[in-house]
Design an enzyme around this catalytic site. Sequence first.
Site, mmCIF file in Angstrom:
data_model
loop_
_atom_site.group_PDB
_atom_site.id
_atom_site.type_symbol
_atom_site.label_atom_id
_atom_site.label_comp_id
_atom_site.label_asym_id
_atom_site.label_seq_id
_atom_site.Cartn_x
_atom_site.Cartn_y
_atom_site.Cartn_z
ATOM 1 C CB CYS A 1 -7.532 -5.837 0.401
ATOM 2 S SG CYS A 1 -7.546 -5.526 2.235
ATOM 3 C CD GLU A 2 -0.105 -4.166 1.370
ATOM 4 O OE1 GLU A 2 0.578 -5.088 0.830
ATOM 5 O OE2 GLU A 2 0.110 -3.130 1.578
ATOM 6 C CG HIS A 3 -4.733 -2.324 4.295
ATOM 7 N ND1 HIS A 3 -5.117 -1.262 3.283
ATOM 8 C CD2 HIS A 3 -3.363 -1.982 4.217
ATOM 9 C CE1 HIS A 3 -4.244 -0.581 2.840
ATOM 10 N NE2 HIS A 3 -3.083 -0.986 3.310
ATOM 11 C CG HIS A 4 -9.265 -5.280 5.797
ATOM 12 N ND1 HIS A 4 -9.115 -4.196 4.914
ATOM 13 C CD2 HIS A 4 -9.673 -4.834 7.149
ATOM 14 C CE1 HIS A 4 -9.449 -3.118 5.605
ATOM 15 N NE2 HIS A 4 -9.661 -3.408 6.814
ATOM 16 C CD GLN B 1 -8.820 -0.492 -7.196
ATOM 17 O OE1 GLN B 1 -9.681 -0.915 -6.490
ATOM 18 N NE2 GLN B 1 -9.038 0.427 -8.232
ATOM 19 C CG HIS C 1 -11.464 -2.746 -2.579
ATOM 20 N ND1 HIS C 1 -10.080 -3.136 -2.150
ATOM 21 C CD2 HIS C 1 -11.649 -2.069 -3.710
ATOM 22 C CE1 HIS C 1 -9.351 -2.667 -3.066
ATOM 23 N NE2 HIS C 1 -10.143 -2.107 -3.958
ATOM 24 C CB CYS D 1 -11.751 -5.142 3.239
ATOM 25 S SG CYS D 1 -11.082 -3.789 2.296
HETATM 26 ZN ZN ZN Z 1 -8.949 -4.027 2.821
#
Ligand code: ZN
Length: 190
Positions: free
Chosen positions: A80-83, A121, A149, A151
């Site tokens: 996941c690119e956010h976390h 995703q 996920h 995260c």
């Molecule tokens: Zn994430």
Amino acid sequence: MAKKKVDIGKIEKAVTDILLAIGEDINREGLKLTPKRVAGMYAELLAGESEDPTQYIKSVFNEKCDEIILLRDIPFYSVCEHHMMPFIGKAHVAYLPQDCVLGVSKLARVVDCFARRLQIQERLTSQIADFLIEHINPQGVAVVIEASHSCMTIRGIKKPGSTMVTSALRGIFKKDPRSRAEVLSLMHNA
Ligand code: ZN
């Protein structure tokens, strides 16, 4: 479209900085090789960044086929690119050919190639669908992805067991409700 490979040395340095930032002794036995291991891990998890998925659609077979082809339950691992934490799940990829079919393992290769990148995703799902539409010219493509996920299962809201489902429908599967119903039922109850 291939980007350059990850800079292992830079990741090692960054991981060393993280260890220092959390107050660790970076010379402790167990941590000595940690920056190297983590760098190797990112190189592996993000290998798709430098990979060109068109290499997997070179061997198409010219074959008249007017039935849905589905590869179900393709396991994948993405980040996941956010976390920068893993999300793990299964992809179901179907297409209705027009004039050519693809070696079936290639669908899984395409999934891996797009999964092994910093992703969300929703984008992973549509990238697989758009890639197939563009390169094998089918009558339609349907991609459904279910993933967990980390995260949100082990941090933040902490809901282990929850899965996120995304879909991307293209061509006849978007336009024609009967074709859509057929492909979705194949994905879910074969
Ligand atoms: Zn994430």
